[in-house]
Design a protein around this motif. Structure first.
Motif, PDB file in Angstrom:
ATOM      1  N   LEU A 145      34.429  -7.766  13.556  1.00 40.96           N
ATOM      2  CA  LEU A 145      34.957  -6.395  13.645  1.00 40.96           C
ATOM      3  C   LEU A 145      36.377  -6.388  14.210  1.00 40.96           C
ATOM      4  O   LEU A 145      37.257  -5.673  13.730  1.00 40.96           O
ATOM      5  N   LYS A 146      36.604  -7.221  15.241  1.00 42.14           N
ATOM      6  CA  LYS A 146      37.926  -7.243  15.881  1.00 42.14           C
ATOM      7  C   LYS A 146      38.990  -7.766  14.913  1.00 42.14           C
ATOM      8  O   LYS A 146      40.107  -7.248  14.862  1.00 42.14           O
ATOM      9  N   MET A 147      38.634  -8.774  14.130  1.00 42.31           N
ATOM     10  CA  MET A 147      39.608  -9.380  13.212  1.00 42.31           C
ATOM     11  C   MET A 147      40.104  -8.399  12.156  1.00 42.31           C
ATOM     12  O   MET A 147      41.196  -8.534  11.632  1.00 42.31           O
ATOM     13  N   THR A 148      39.266  -7.406  11.834  1.00 44.21           N
ATOM     14  CA  THR A 148      39.651  -6.467  10.776  1.00 44.21           C
ATOM     15  C   THR A 148      40.202  -5.168  11.358  1.00 44.21           C
ATOM     16  O   THR A 148      40.302  -4.170  10.650  1.00 44.21           O
ATOM     17  N   ASN A 149      40.548  -5.180  12.643  1.00 43.70           N
ATOM     18  CA  ASN A 149      41.046  -3.948  13.273  1.00 43.70           C
ATOM     19  C   ASN A 149      42.365  -4.187  14.016  1.00 43.70           C
ATOM     20  O   ASN A 149      42.379  -4.394  15.232  1.00 43.70           O
ATOM     21  N   PRO A 150      43.492  -4.170  13.284  1.00 44.18           N
ATOM     22  CA  PRO A 150      44.787  -4.433  13.925  1.00 44.18           C
ATOM     23  C   PRO A 150      45.179  -3.378  14.959  1.00 44.18           C
ATOM     24  O   PRO A 150      46.043  -3.616  15.803  1.00 44.18           O
ATOM     25  N   ALA A 151      44.535  -2.209  14.905  1.00 42.52           N
ATOM     26  CA  ALA A 151      44.867  -1.132  15.854  1.00 42.52           C
ATOM     27  C   ALA A 151      44.700  -1.581  17.304  1.00 42.52           C
ATOM     28  O   ALA A 151      45.438  -1.134  18.186  1.00 42.52           O
ATOM     29  N   ILE A 152      43.752  -2.487  17.545  1.00 38.64           N
ATOM     30  CA  ILE A 152      43.454  -2.901  18.926  1.00 38.64           C
ATOM     31  C   ILE A 152      44.706  -3.473  19.591  1.00 38.64           C
ATOM     32  O   ILE A 152      45.105  -3.026  20.666  1.00 38.64           O
ATOM     33  N   GLN A 153      45.322  -4.455  18.943  1.00 36.99           N
ATOM     34  CA  GLN A 153      46.509  -5.066  19.560  1.00 36.99           C
ATOM     35  C   GLN A 153      47.711  -4.119  19.570  1.00 36.99           C
ATOM     36  O   GLN A 153      48.480  -4.105  20.521  1.00 36.99           O
ATOM     37  N   ASN A 154      47.831  -3.310  18.527  1.00 39.11           N
ATOM     38  CA  ASN A 154      48.938  -2.336  18.492  1.00 39.11           C
ATOM     39  C   ASN A 154      48.826  -1.331  19.635  1.00 39.11           C
ATOM     40  O   ASN A 154      49.805  -1.036  20.315  1.00 39.11           O
ATOM     41  N   ASP A 155      47.619  -0.804  19.846  1.00 36.37           N
ATOM     42  CA  ASP A 155      47.404   0.176  20.924  1.00 36.37           C
ATOM     43  C   ASP A 155      47.718  -0.442  22.282  1.00 36.37           C
ATOM     44  O   ASP A 155      48.389   0.162  23.116  1.00 36.37           O
ATOM     45  N   PHE A 156      47.222  -1.685  22.472  1.00 35.39           N
ATOM     46  CA  PHE A 156      47.390  -2.303  23.789  1.00 35.39           C
ATOM     47  C   PHE A 156      48.854  -2.657  24.052  1.00 35.39           C
ATOM     48  O   PHE A 156      49.354  -2.504  25.168  1.00 35.39           O
ATOM     49  N   SER A 157      49.556  -3.098  23.007  1.00 30.02           N
ATOM     50  CA  SER A 157      50.994  -3.419  23.158  1.00 30.02           C
ATOM     51  C   SER A 157      51.767  -2.159  23.531  1.00 30.02           C
ATOM     52  O   SER A 157      52.642  -2.179  24.413  1.00 30.02           O
ATOM     53  N   TYR A 158      51.457  -1.052  22.842  1.00 30.75           N
ATOM     54  CA  TYR A 158      52.142   0.223  23.131  1.00 30.75           C
ATOM     55  C   TYR A 158      51.864   0.654  24.575  1.00 30.75           C
ATOM     56  O   TYR A 158      52.769   1.090  25.288  1.00 30.75           O
ATOM     57  N   TYR A 159      50.614   0.507  24.987  1.00 33.04           N
ATOM     58  CA  TYR A 159      50.220   0.869  26.354  1.00 33.04           C
ATOM     59  C   TYR A 159      51.062   0.090  27.375  1.00 33.04           C
ATOM     60  O   TYR A 159      51.619   0.652  28.311  1.00 33.04           O
ATOM     61  N   ARG A 160      51.174  -1.227  27.159  1.00 34.05           N
ATOM     62  CA  ARG A 160      51.905  -2.067  28.127  1.00 34.05           C
ATOM     63  C   ARG A 160      53.404  -1.744  28.136  1.00 34.05           C
ATOM     64  O   ARG A 160      54.027  -1.694  29.187  1.00 34.05           O
ATOM     65  N   ARG A 161      53.971  -1.535  26.945  1.00 33.47           N
ATOM     66  CA  ARG A 161      55.402  -1.211  26.876  1.00 33.47           C
ATOM     67  C   ARG A 161      55.695   0.107  27.583  1.00 33.47           C
ATOM     68  O   ARG A 161      56.649   0.219  28.357  1.00 33.47           O
ATOM     69  N   THR A 162      54.839   1.098  27.304  1.00 32.77           N
ATOM     70  CA  THR A 162      55.045   2.433  27.890  1.00 32.77           C
ATOM     71  C   THR A 162      54.866   2.379  29.400  1.00 32.77           C
ATOM     72  O   THR A 162      55.633   2.987  30.157  1.00 32.77           O
ATOM     73  N   LEU A 163      53.870   1.614  29.843  1.00 28.03           N
ATOM     74  CA  LEU A 163      53.597   1.507  31.278  1.00 28.03           C
ATOM     75  C   LEU A 163      54.785   0.877  32.000  1.00 28.03           C
ATOM     76  O   LEU A 163      55.207   1.350  33.068  1.00 28.03           O
ATOM     77  N   SER A 164      55.362  -0.176  31.430  1.00 31.53           N
ATOM     78  CA  SER A 164      56.493  -0.824  32.117  1.00 31.53           C
ATOM     79  C   SER A 164      57.717   0.099  32.132  1.00 31.53           C
ATOM     80  O   SER A 164      58.476   0.128  33.103  1.00 31.53           O
ATOM     81  N   ARG A 165      57.877   0.896  31.061  1.00 34.07           N
ATOM     82  CA  ARG A 165      58.978   1.857  31.042  1.00 34.07           C
ATOM     83  C   ARG A 165      58.782   2.929  32.124  1.00 34.07           C
ATOM     84  O   ARG A 165      59.718   3.328  32.801  1.00 34.07           O
ATOM     85  N   MET A 166      57.528   3.367  32.280  1.00 37.42           N
ATOM     86  CA  MET A 166      57.232   4.372  33.315  1.00 37.42           C
ATOM     87  C   MET A 166      57.512   3.824  34.715  1.00 37.42           C
ATOM     88  O   MET A 166      58.013   4.533  35.572  1.00 37.42           O
ATOM     89  N   ARG A 167      57.169   2.539  34.902  1.00 40.78           N
ATOM     90  CA  ARG A 167      57.416   1.925  36.223  1.00 40.78           C
ATOM     91  C   ARG A 167      58.911   1.880  36.520  1.00 40.78           C
ATOM     92  O   ARG A 167      59.346   2.185  37.622  1.00 40.78           O
ATOM     93  N   ILE A 168      59.691   1.482  35.518  1.00 38.39           N
ATOM     94  CA  ILE A 168      61.147   1.400  35.692  1.00 38.39           C
ATOM     95  C   ILE A 168      61.701   2.778  36.071  1.00 38.39           C
ATOM     96  O   ILE A 168      62.582   2.909  36.922  1.00 38.39           O
ATOM     97  N   ASN A 169      61.165   3.813  35.448  1.00 42.97           N
ATOM     98  CA  ASN A 169      61.647   5.181  35.699  1.00 42.97           C
ATOM     99  C   ASN A 169      60.901   5.887  36.847  1.00 42.97           C
ATOM    100  O   ASN A 169      61.077   7.089  37.048  1.00 42.97           O
TER     101      ASN A 169
END
Length: 324
Positions: A145-169
């Motif tokens: 199931l995980k192999m056929t669901n690219p959304a998982i990594q996309n969602d988590f990458s977005y979460y981490r990028r946004t979180l680090s931006r929030m920390r900076i600001n």
């Protein structure tokens, strides 16, 4: 005790070997109950985890909108609001992998302990063998199931990028309590794997072997190869196959067979594909190839891409070509 050996060595099926790993109805004996109950608590949650993963749709639309309109605060908030609960789910899946690892180690301890041989263990402790099989079955279903669901990594990458931006600001982030930086790093490594659950189990089995130096490695590898052989024989022998009361048991056996092959290949020094391997790889691949193609392609891919020794020079050309 001879029944299991009979199944593994019998070439004359007219003698009617009568051993059968009872994946459908095995019940724990008194001596199995302690480990069985501990593992059962974990396995009770497995189906719910698979249902959550199956219904995981991701926040692709909201993320795209937010990235395309970086100045639109409402769209940023909408994307963040969509991603945070999804990361909560991803955290739950990751934490379940840790519980599954602990359960597997408990089962390995029970199924490889002296004075019994792995074959004796599997015959004496069928309920634990069934739980071991259920862990492998869950693992391969999760990873498919995980192999056929690219959304998982996309969602988590977005979460981490946004979180680090929030920390900076210096913007407070509600989702940070959910997943701190250290946990996020571990989850990143987990989801970066093509087959994260299988990797968790492989690592846990390898660690089990290295931590139990007083236990011969053969106790663990023979337990795995015996399970692979029993699954193969049960699948290729009409007499056994006809005993399955549930059609799902066939796909269960196929997944378990592939799961133990992969674990064996990671733990055994020369792996599952060498001539000296105790697993009949040609026989196992043949059984897989005899099933409807759409039902086993994921399992054949697991053998192609998640084993360790398939591409070694010691692997015969015939086996390599069977998996091409």
């Amino acid at each position: 005790m001879g029944n299991l050996l009979k199944v593994l060595t019998c070439t004359d099926l007219e003698q009617g070997p009568n051993f059968f790993l009872d994946f459908e109805n095995a019940q724990p004996t008194e001596s199995e109950k302690e480990i069985y109950n501990q593992v059962d608590v974990v396995l009770k949650d497995a189906e719910g985890i698979l249902e959550d993963l199956q219904s995981y749709r991701g926040a692709g639309h909201e993320i795209r909108e937010a990235i395309q309109h970086p100045a639109d605060e409402k769209l940023q908030e909408k994307a963040w609001g969509a991603v945070v609960p999804l990361v909560g789910k991803l955290k739950k899946f990751y934490e379940f992998s840790q519980r599954l690892e602990a359960a597997l180690r408990g089962l390995l301890g029970a199924l490889t302990s002296t004075p019994y041989s792995p074959t004796q263990h599997l015959e004496r402790e069928q309920a634990l063998a069934k739980q071991f099989a259920e862990i492998l079955h869950f693992t391969l279903r999760f990873d498919e199931l995980k192999m056929t669901n690219p959304a998982i990594q996309n969602d988590f990458s977005y979460y981490r990028r946004t979180l680090s931006r929030m920390r900076i600001n210096n913007v407070p982030a509600e989702g940070e309590n959910e997943v701190n930086n250290e946990l996020a790093n571990r989850m990143s490594l987990f989801y970066a794997e093509a087959t994260p659950m299988l990797k968790t189990l492989s690592d846990a089995t390898t660690k089990f072997v290295s931590e139990n130096k007083n236990l011969p490695i053969e106790n663990t590898t023979d337990c795995l190869s015996t399970m692979a052989s029993v699954c193969r024989v049960m699948l290729e022998t009409p007499e056994y196959r006809s005993r399955f009361t549930n059609e799902e048991t066939v796909s269960f056996c196929l997944r378990v067979m592939v799961g133990v092959i992969i674990l064996y290949d990671h733990v055994h020094p020369v792996g599952a594909f060498a001539k000296t391997s105790k697993i009949d790889m040609k026989g196992c691949i043949k059984v897989l190839k005899e099933q409807p193609p759409n039902s086993v392609e994921g399992l054949l891919n697991a053998l192609r891409y998640t084993t360790k020794h398939l591409n070694d020079e010691t692997t015969s050309k015939q086996i390599k070509s069977m998996l091409q």
